[in-house]
Design a protein around this motif. Structure first.
Motif, short mmCIF file in Angstrom:
data_model
loop_
_atom_site.label_atom_id
_atom_site.label_comp_id
_atom_site.label_asym_id
_atom_site.label_seq_id
_atom_site.Cartn_x
_atom_site.Cartn_y
_atom_site.Cartn_z
N THR A 38 0.83 -1.20 0.00
CA THR A 38 0.00 0.00 0.00
C THR A 38 0.86 1.26 0.00
N PRO A 39 0.28 2.41 -0.42
CA PRO A 39 1.04 3.66 -0.39
C PRO A 39 1.06 4.24 1.01
N ILE A 40 2.00 5.13 1.23
CA ILE A 40 2.05 5.89 2.47
C ILE A 40 1.57 7.29 2.14
N SER A 41 0.34 7.58 2.41
CA SER A 41 -0.25 8.86 2.04
C SER A 41 0.29 9.97 2.93
N PRO A 42 0.52 11.19 2.41
CA PRO A 42 0.22 11.57 1.02
C PRO A 42 1.45 11.53 0.13
N PHE A 43 2.39 10.62 0.38
CA PHE A 43 3.65 10.62 -0.36
C PHE A 43 3.53 9.88 -1.69
N SER A 44 2.61 10.34 -2.54
CA SER A 44 2.46 9.77 -3.87
C SER A 44 2.00 10.88 -4.81
N PHE A 45 2.91 11.34 -5.66
CA PHE A 45 2.60 12.38 -6.63
C PHE A 45 2.91 11.83 -8.01
N ARG A 46 1.89 11.76 -8.84
CA ARG A 46 2.05 11.16 -10.17
C ARG A 46 1.47 12.08 -11.24
N GLY A 47 1.85 11.80 -12.49
CA GLY A 47 1.34 12.59 -13.60
C GLY A 47 1.98 13.96 -13.72
N VAL A 48 3.20 14.13 -13.20
CA VAL A 48 3.90 15.40 -13.28
C VAL A 48 4.78 15.38 -14.53
N GLY A 49 4.68 16.41 -15.38
CA GLY A 49 5.49 16.40 -16.59
C GLY A 49 5.12 17.50 -17.55
N VAL A 50 5.32 17.24 -18.83
CA VAL A 50 5.04 18.23 -19.87
C VAL A 50 4.35 17.56 -21.05
N ASN A 51 3.51 18.35 -21.73
CA ASN A 51 2.91 17.94 -22.99
C ASN A 51 3.83 18.36 -24.13
N LEU A 52 4.28 17.40 -24.92
CA LEU A 52 5.11 17.74 -26.08
C LEU A 52 4.27 18.30 -27.22
N ASN A 53 3.06 17.79 -27.34
CA ASN A 53 2.08 18.33 -28.28
C ASN A 53 0.69 17.92 -27.78
N ARG A 54 -0.31 17.99 -28.63
CA ARG A 54 -1.68 17.70 -28.20
C ARG A 54 -1.88 16.24 -27.82
N PHE A 55 -1.07 15.35 -28.37
CA PHE A 55 -1.31 13.92 -28.20
C PHE A 55 -0.21 13.18 -27.42
N ILE A 56 0.95 13.78 -27.23
CA ILE A 56 2.08 13.08 -26.61
C ILE A 56 2.58 13.89 -25.41
N ALA A 57 2.84 13.20 -24.32
CA ALA A 57 3.33 13.86 -23.12
C ALA A 57 4.41 13.00 -22.47
N LEU A 58 5.22 13.65 -21.64
CA LEU A 58 6.18 12.97 -20.78
C LEU A 58 5.73 13.15 -19.34
N GLU A 59 5.72 12.08 -18.58
CA GLU A 59 5.28 12.15 -17.19
C GLU A 59 6.25 11.45 -16.26
N THR A 60 6.28 11.93 -15.03
CA THR A 60 7.04 11.27 -13.98
C THR A 60 6.27 11.43 -12.68
N GLY A 61 6.94 11.28 -11.56
CA GLY A 61 6.31 11.38 -10.26
C GLY A 61 7.09 10.55 -9.26
N ALA A 62 6.46 10.26 -8.14
CA ALA A 62 7.11 9.44 -7.11
C ALA A 62 6.06 8.90 -6.16
N SER A 63 6.27 7.67 -5.70
CA SER A 63 5.41 7.05 -4.70
C SER A 63 6.28 6.40 -3.64
N LEU A 64 5.83 6.49 -2.41
CA LEU A 64 6.50 5.81 -1.31
C LEU A 64 5.59 4.66 -0.86
N TYR A 65 6.07 3.44 -1.03
CA TYR A 65 5.28 2.26 -0.70
C TYR A 65 5.74 1.65 0.62
#
Length: 228
Positions: A38-65
């Motif tokens: 299980t995660p250790i809340s609230p130490f889970s941030f996901r979907g952080v990144g940039v949109n390269l264009n309308r259809f493609i993006a780069l994402e990262t984040g971090a979770s502490l399990y």
């Protein structure tokens, strides 16, 4: 040189315009031959990144399990019982995202890699002893092992469905298949035997042993902002 600097500033400005919205997620991991984690809340941030264009993006984040139990690979014996845990594990993905945006929802296909590092590691010596007894066909076994902890890496693929709840935030449902390993060499010895043969001690050096970070990750997230 000035022209290249200007082009770089324009590119960075474009990335800022198409910046991904920040999300807070609750992620759950079901490892292969391990215990539900299980995660250790609230130490889970996901979907952080940039949109390269309308259809493609780069994402990262971090979770502490909080990992309840993980298994190992490349040992001379196999077991479906976890040999590690419990421990804490930091998980950091890097994903290329293909986005399909509709009026009411967004469906994303994801693929990429990840890094992880487990700390406060422990061996489940009870499960080790049972696996050794089966492997050696002994009546009793008692292991005395030490390990060398290392970061691990792997590949992932998954899908995500995001739908708006209000203008301020959306809800996302995500599932990923993870397949990774971390070097985890073991050294030491184990003692055991049968009533007929008596006890013996065997020195071991499992230098190729690895943590098995394979399984399914489920995430429920809240995406803040209006970028989607």
């Amino acid at each position: 040189m000035k022209r290249y600097i200007l082009m770089l500033m324009i590119s960075l400005g474009s990335l800022q315009v198409f910046a991904q919205d920040v999300g807070l997620s609750f992620s759950y991991f079901i490892p292969r031959n391990g215990y539900f984690s299980t995660p250790i809340s609230p130490f889970s941030f996901r979907g952080v990144g940039v949109n390269l264009n309308r259809f493609i993006a780069l994402e990262t984040g971090a979770s502490l399990y909080r990992m309840s139990g993980m298994n190992m690979l490349d040992l001379p014996f196999e077991t479906k019982d976890p040999l590690l845990g419990p421990n804490f594990t930091v998980f950091v993905p890097a994903e290329l995202v293909l986005e399909f945006k509709g009026k009411q929802a967004e469906f994303d296909l994801k693929g990429g890699g990840f890094a992880f590092y487990g700390f406060d590691q422990k061996l489940n010596l009870g499960n080790f002893d049972r696996a050794i007894r089966t492997y050696e066909s002994w009546d009793v076994a008692n292991s005395d092992l030490s390990f060398e902890n290392n970061p691990g890496f792997g590949l992932l693929a998954g899908v995500e469905l995001t739908f708006p709840v209000t203008r301020q935030f959306s809800v996302s449902l995500e599932i990923n298949y993870l397949m990774g390993t971390a070097k985890f060499p073991l050294r030491g010895s184990y003692t055991g035997g049968t009533a007929a043969t008596g006890l013996e001690t065997i020195v071991v050096d499992y230098k190729n042993a690895k943590v098995d970070f394979t399984g399914l990750e489920f995430s429920i997230g809240i995406i803040f902002g209006s970028g989607r």
